[in-house]
Design a protein around this motif. Structure first.
Motif, short mmCIF file in Angstrom:
data_model
loop_
_atom_site.label_atom_id
_atom_site.label_comp_id
_atom_site.label_asym_id
_atom_site.label_seq_id
_atom_site.Cartn_x
_atom_site.Cartn_y
_atom_site.Cartn_z
N PRO A 69 0.80 -1.23 0.00
CA PRO A 69 0.00 0.00 0.00
C PRO A 69 0.83 1.28 0.00
N TRP A 70 1.98 1.26 0.65
CA TRP A 70 2.83 2.44 0.67
C TRP A 70 3.30 2.80 -0.74
N VAL A 73 0.37 4.45 -2.62
CA VAL A 73 0.19 5.84 -2.16
C VAL A 73 1.31 6.72 -2.72
N LYS A 74 2.52 6.21 -2.73
CA LYS A 74 3.66 6.96 -3.26
C LYS A 74 3.44 7.29 -4.74
N GLY A 76 0.53 7.45 -6.32
CA GLY A 76 -0.57 8.43 -6.40
C GLY A 76 -0.10 9.84 -6.07
N ALA A 77 0.72 9.94 -5.04
CA ALA A 77 1.28 11.25 -4.66
C ALA A 77 2.19 11.78 -5.76
N TYR A 111 6.20 14.49 1.45
CA TYR A 111 5.37 13.34 1.80
C TYR A 111 5.85 12.09 1.08
N VAL A 115 7.08 8.69 2.93
CA VAL A 115 6.46 7.39 2.66
C VAL A 115 7.52 6.39 2.22
N PRO A 121 2.01 4.43 4.42
CA PRO A 121 1.22 5.50 3.80
C PRO A 121 0.93 6.68 4.74
N THR A 122 1.04 6.44 6.04
CA THR A 122 0.85 7.52 7.02
C THR A 122 2.14 7.69 7.82
#
Length: 125
Positions: A69-70, A73-74, A76-77, A111, A115, A121-122
């Protein structure tokens, strides 16, 4: 070999982020340096190598956005960072719009780094 690719990826991320910071400062100052041919070309070369090293790492470590998941998210960011960077350096209509996009892009970049370092992800949560 993956250790070398990881070191290259980190170096390229540092070069990419530093380059964006410099170009953003030039944009805020209205510097003609921003229009130099090498300034328009070099970031694309660095970012292509950065993406290539990231893909190589993911394949070599057998990870994918679906299993990590990280990483999802990375990525997507990263899309958000690219969009904000486009607004900051090319598409923004006013200096204030460009400045806002620039500072938001820097926050997204921070961010992404957090990550990547924490594989979470957080990363500040």
């Amino acid at each position: 070999m993956l250790s070398t690719v990881k070191d290259l990826h980190i170096a390229l991320a540092t070069i990419s982020g530093t380059g964006f910071l410099i170009r953003g400062c030039w944009m805020l100052r209205g510097s003609p340096r921003l229009r130099a041919r090498w300034v328009r070309i070099a970031p694309h070369v660095v970012d292509a190598l950065l993406l290539g090293s990231g893909v190589t790492l993911a394949v070599g470590l057998s990870i994918s956005p679906g299993s990590a998941p990280w990483l999802a998210v990375k990525l997507g960011a990263l899309v958000g960072y690219i969009g904000l960077g486009l607004i900051a350096l090319r598409l923004g209509r006013t200096r204030s719009e460009r400045a806002a996009a620039f500072f938001l892009a820097l926050a997204v970049f921070a961010y992404i780094v957090a990550v990547a370092l924490r594989h979470d992800p957080t990363p500040w949560g």
